[in-house]
Enzyme design. Structure first.
Site, PDB file in Angstrom:
ATOM      1  CG  ASP A  12      -1.595   1.271   1.502  1.00 27.19           C
ATOM      2  OD1 ASP A  12      -2.239   1.776   0.563  1.00 27.19           O
ATOM      3  OD2 ASP A  12      -1.498   1.802   2.636  1.00 27.19           O
ATOM      4  CG  ASP A  14      -1.790   7.565   0.295  1.00 28.04           C
ATOM      5  OD1 ASP A  14      -0.885   8.393   0.168  1.00 28.04           O
ATOM      6  OD2 ASP A  14      -2.626   7.322  -0.600  1.00 28.04           O
ATOM      7  N   GLY A  55     -10.197   7.204  -1.147  1.00 28.19           N
ATOM      8  CA  GLY A  55     -10.317   7.881  -2.445  1.00 28.19           C
ATOM      9  C   GLY A  55     -10.658   9.344  -2.239  1.00 28.19           C
ATOM     10  N   GLY A  56      -9.881  10.227  -2.845  1.00 27.34           N
ATOM     11  CA  GLY A  56     -10.058  11.664  -2.651  1.00 27.34           C
ATOM     12  C   GLY A  56     -11.396  12.179  -3.164  1.00 27.34           C
ATOM     13  CD  GLU A  58     -13.750   7.543  -4.776  1.00 25.22           C
ATOM     14  OE1 GLU A  58     -12.849   8.379  -4.532  1.00 25.22           O
ATOM     15  OE2 GLU A  58     -13.688   6.742  -5.722  1.00 25.22           O
ATOM     16  NE  ARG A  59     -10.523  10.544   2.494  1.00 20.42           N
ATOM     17  CZ  ARG A  59      -9.338  10.087   2.058  1.00 20.42           C
ATOM     18  NH1 ARG A  59      -8.383  10.933   1.704  1.00 20.42           N
ATOM     19  NH2 ARG A  59      -9.106   8.804   1.993  1.00 20.42           N
ATOM     20  CB  THR A 125      -2.106   2.749  -3.566  1.00 19.54           C
ATOM     21  OG1 THR A 125      -2.560   3.925  -2.884  1.00 19.54           O
ATOM     22  CG2 THR A 125      -1.678   3.166  -4.968  1.00 19.54           C
TER      23      THR A 125
HETATM   24  C1  XBP Z   1      -5.465   6.111   0.627  1.00 21.72           C
HETATM   25  C2  XBP Z   1      -6.522   7.064   0.366  1.00 21.72           C
HETATM   26  C3  XBP Z   1      -6.312   8.066  -0.683  1.00 21.72           C
HETATM   27  C4  XBP Z   1      -5.658   9.353  -0.379  1.00 21.72           C
HETATM   28  C5  XBP Z   1      -6.010  10.378  -1.424  1.00 21.72           C
HETATM   29  O1  XBP Z   1      -6.006   4.868   1.057  1.00 21.72           O
HETATM   30  O2  XBP Z   1      -7.585   6.977   0.914  1.00 21.72           O
HETATM   31  O3  XBP Z   1      -7.598   8.398  -1.080  1.00 21.72           O
HETATM   32  O4  XBP Z   1      -6.090   9.813   0.883  1.00 21.72           O
HETATM   33  O5  XBP Z   1      -5.680  10.012  -2.686  1.00 21.72           O
HETATM   34  P1  XBP Z   1      -5.120   3.551   1.032  1.00 21.72           P
HETATM   35  P2  XBP Z   1      -6.491  10.582  -3.978  1.00 21.72           P
HETATM   36  O6  XBP Z   1      -3.823   3.874   1.703  1.00 21.72           O
HETATM   37  O7  XBP Z   1      -5.921   2.555   1.838  1.00 21.72           O
HETATM   38  O8  XBP Z   1      -4.943   3.111  -0.401  1.00 21.72           O
HETATM   39  O9  XBP Z   1      -6.958  11.961  -3.636  1.00 21.72           O
HETATM   40  O10 XBP Z   1      -5.516  10.559  -5.105  1.00 21.72           O
HETATM   41  O11 XBP Z   1      -7.681   9.676  -4.206  1.00 21.72           O
HETATM   42 MG    MG Z   2      -2.972   3.145   3.506  1.00 23.58          MG
END
Ligand code: XBP
Ligand code: MG
Length: 260
Positions: A12, A14, A55-56, A58-59, A125
């Site tokens: 992964d 992040d 997901g940015g 989606e968030r 990721t």
């Molecule tokens: C990581 C995330 C990502 C980032 C933002 O989750 O949730 O959405 O926060 O990235 P994980 P984007 O580590 O479980 O994969 O804005 O590019 O979506």
């Molecule tokens: Mg993560």
């Protein structure tokens, strides 16, 4: 019983390769909101709650439905989210290029050990591919993208973690069965995704994820450890080692798949 040999490590990004959320993604979201003239600000605590949604894009939708329902109901809202996400990605990439986000302890050494013995490497990721490239180049090595045989990122699958889709996508491209791989994750959603794909998983938890449910992980650690700053095992046996190394991973992997 014959056990599958460990052939690939899947990471992964992040929270696992680097602590990107609080002082990376969060700042980039806020900069994008400012640039677009929106009065939104995600503070450290609120962002921790919002991380439940991966997901940015989606968030942002999740946040708007609760905090700006009138805006979310407007016909152009989908476009606004896409535009905000483009801005956010630009800000994030700039931040990473400026060298703002180091890898977590032990990540670089473990990746180098794996490469040295020809263990295959992949990434799975939720974050966008541009973000992955920027982080690997700035924080690992200029050619680090080429270290990973498969990079599964962002919208390549429609359902993001905790769905197992991104892991199944990566496994298919590696041409490997789940029991030949080992995953590194940092969050409950990430672990759920990996376990859903049948993968043995090591968790290195973090500030935002320490209280998540990590049931099913083969080990839960503070980080991968450095010789001068040993990893703390919350679950699993470090076998007297300060750092996670390939022998330890092979031993955890063998033990986990022999139980399945
Ligand atoms: C990581 C995330 C990502 C980032 C933002 O989750 O949730 O959405 O926060 O990235 P994980 P984007 O580590 O479980 O994969 O804005 O590019 O979506
Ligand atoms: Mg993560």
């Amino acid at each position: 019983m014959l056990c599958a040999m460990l052939q690939a490590l899947i990471f992964d990004v992040d929270g696992t390769l680097a602590d990107t959320e609080r002082d990376g993604h969060r700042l980039a979201f806020n900069a994008a909101f400012r640039e677009a003239g929106l009065p939104w600000h995600w503070d450290v605590r609120l962002y921790g709650e919002l991380l439940a949604v991966t997901g940015g894009k989606e968030r942002m939708v999740h946040y708007a439905l609760r905090h700006a329902p009138d805006l979310a109901a407007k016909p152009g809202f989908d476009n606004l989210v896409r535009k905000l996400h483009v801005l956010k990605t630009e800000h994030y990439v700039q931040l990473v290029h400026a060298g703002g986000i180091p890898l977590r302890p032990g990540v670089g050494p473990l990746l180098r050990q794996a490469r040295a013995v020809g263990l295959r490497l992949a990434i799975a990721t939720t974050t966008s591919p541009e973000n992955v490239s920027a982080l690997l180049r700035a924080s690992l090595a200029p050619d680090a993208e080429s270290w990973f045989e498969v990079i599964g990122a962002g919208d390549v699958v429609p359902r993001k973690k905790p769905a197992p889709d991104i892991y199944l996508w990566v496994l298919e491209r590696l041409g490997l069965a789940a029991d030949a791989c080992l995953v590194f994750e940092d969050s409950g959603n990430g672990l759920k995704a990996a376990l859903g794909a049948g993968l043995v998983t090591v968790v290195t938890d973090g500030e935002y994820t320490r209280d998540h449910d990590f049931c099913g992980a083969c080990a839960v650690l503070s980080d991968l450890g450095l010789p001068e700053r040993p990893a703390l095992a919350r679950r699993g046996d470090m076998q007297g080692k300060a750092c996670v190394d390939l022998d330890l991973l092979r031993s955890w992997h063998r033990h986990a798949i022999s139980r399945n």
